[in-house]
Design an enzyme around this catalytic site. Structure first.
Site, PDB file in Angstrom:
ATOM      1  N   LYS A 156       0.137   4.304  -0.045  1.00  0.00           N
ATOM      2  CA  LYS A 156      -0.701   5.490   0.438  1.00  0.00           C
ATOM      3  C   LYS A 156      -0.337   6.696  -0.292  1.00  0.00           C
ATOM      4  CE  LYS A 156       0.105   3.218   5.036  1.00  0.00           C
ATOM      5  NZ  LYS A 156       0.259   3.211   6.294  1.00  0.00           N
ATOM      6  N   HIS A 189      -9.645   0.704   5.472  1.00  0.00           N
ATOM      7  CA  HIS A 189      -8.170   0.736   5.966  1.00  0.00           C
ATOM      8  C   HIS A 189      -8.005   1.814   7.371  1.00  0.00           C
ATOM      9  CE1 HIS A 189      -3.781   2.207   6.389  1.00  0.00           C
ATOM     10  NE2 HIS A 189      -3.586   1.078   5.839  1.00  0.00           N
ATOM     11  N   GLU A 223      -4.705  -5.075  10.685  1.00  0.00           N
ATOM     12  CA  GLU A 223      -3.788  -4.142  10.853  1.00  0.00           C
ATOM     13  C   GLU A 223      -3.826  -3.517  12.523  1.00  0.00           C
ATOM     14  OE1 GLU A 223      -4.222  -1.215   8.208  1.00  0.00           O
ATOM     15  OE2 GLU A 223      -6.127  -0.620   8.734  1.00  0.00           O
ATOM     16  N   SER A 275       4.119  -2.566  10.332  1.00  0.00           N
ATOM     17  CA  SER A 275       5.655  -2.428  10.398  1.00  0.00           C
ATOM     18  C   SER A 275       6.208  -3.466   9.918  1.00  0.00           C
ATOM     19  CB  SER A 275       5.994  -2.095  11.695  1.00  0.00           C
ATOM     20  OG  SER A 275       5.580  -0.654  12.260  1.00  0.00           O
ATOM     21  N   GLY A 312       3.383   2.486  11.468  1.00  0.00           N
ATOM     22  CA  GLY A 312       3.984   3.577  11.362  1.00  0.00           C
ATOM     23  C   GLY A 312       4.642   4.288  12.973  1.00  0.00           C
ATOM     24  N   ASN A 332       0.691  -1.092   0.065  1.00  0.00           N
ATOM     25  CA  ASN A 332       0.006   0.024   0.171  1.00  0.00           C
ATOM     26  C   ASN A 332       1.062   1.225  -0.143  1.00  0.00           C
ATOM     27  OD1 ASN A 332      -1.925   1.994   0.397  1.00  0.00           O
ATOM     28  ND2 ASN A 332      -2.538   1.322   2.471  1.00  0.00           N
ATOM     29  N   GLU A 336      -6.474   4.328   8.353  1.00  0.00           N
ATOM     30  CA  GLU A 336      -6.446   5.631   8.160  1.00  0.00           C
ATOM     31  C   GLU A 336      -7.666   6.334   7.587  1.00  0.00           C
ATOM     32  OE1 GLU A 336      -1.724   5.061   7.273  1.00  0.00           O
ATOM     33  OE2 GLU A 336      -3.111   5.548   5.694  1.00  0.00           O
TER      34      GLU A 336
END
Length: 244
Positions: free
Chosen positions: A11, A93, A162, A204, A168, A9, A95
């Site tokens: 992003k 996702h 996830e 990660s 991150g 991904n 985010e």
């Protein structure tokens, strides 16, 4: 036996020309033993898709609209993505959920993916507060059940676990922890498809830890973020996955 998956991904990273060059560096990757998917930004899909068109690397979009064609400024319809050669789309996702995408919207996007011939990669995950609450499994199972209400079990789909606290941040769930959670998720799936549905881990992921995750019985692949933005590191992850 479920075939392993390595999905990258990108992003909101790279210019179109940079993304095209990154894709060009991936075409010589040995993907004979795993399914490899890349999800560039919307703006890149045409040119990256052209690079990957004659390879075995599949193209994915990072999300899609709940709507079809119409007055929806700034949105991208599943029909558009399919026409660009996308086979997959990431849905829910962390985010996107963090910007207000709730379970109801995720379910609508899953339905649109199926309607437009896209295979949804359905993301679920808990933040640090839920992780520390002792109720993480109840929370995750709730997300799974909501998504399953929109699933067409006659068609292909994937889940991706996830843990938000490991995206991150440099923190990583252990392989044993990922196996424990993903095993619980598989237990929520309809019995007739539970053994066939592939469930990925994202958070990660690096070349150094991918084999540990994929050595676990219920972890069928990885959803890679930052490490997918460099061809060498992404190919190293593909290589590691191929040797599990």
């Amino acid at each position: 036996m479920r075939r392993k998956v390595v999905a990258g991904n990108w992003k909101m990273n790279t210019t179109v020309s940079e993304g095209e060059k990154l894709a060009e560096r991936l075409v010589d990757a040995d993907v004979s033993a795993v399914d490899v998917i890349v999800a560039p930004p919307f703006t890149h899909l045409d040119r990256v898709g052209s690079v990957l068109e004659k390879t075995d690397i599949a193209l994915a979009a990072q999300t899609l609209s709940v709507d079809t064609f119409g007055a929806h400024t700034g949105e991208v319809a599943g029909e558009m993505l399919a026409d660009l050669g996308c086979s997959y789309v990431i849905v829910g996702h962390s985010e996107s959920r963090g910007r207000g995408e709730n379970d109801e919207i995720v379910a609508q996007k899953i339905e649109r993916a199926f309607e437009t011939g896209l295979t949804p990669i359905i993301c679920i995950g808990e933040d640090e507060e839920v992780y520390n609450s002792g109720e993480r499994l109840d929370f995750l199972k709730g997300q799974v059940r909501s998504a399953l209400g929109a699933v067409d079990s006659s068609k292909a789909f994937m889940f991706a676990y996830e843990p938000i606290w490991a995206i991150g941040t440099g923190k990583t769930a252990s392989a044993d922890d990922a196996q424990s959670v993903i095993g619980e998720i598989r237990g929520e799936l309809p019995k007739e498809v539970a053994d066939d549905i592939r469930i990925l881990y994202g958070g990660s992921v690096k070349a150094e830890n991918v084999e540990g995750f994929l050595s676990k019985d219920d972890v069928d692949g990885v959803l890679v973020g930052g490490a997918s933005l460099k061809a060498d590191s992404f190919k190293a992850i593909i290589d590691g996955a191929s040797h599990v």
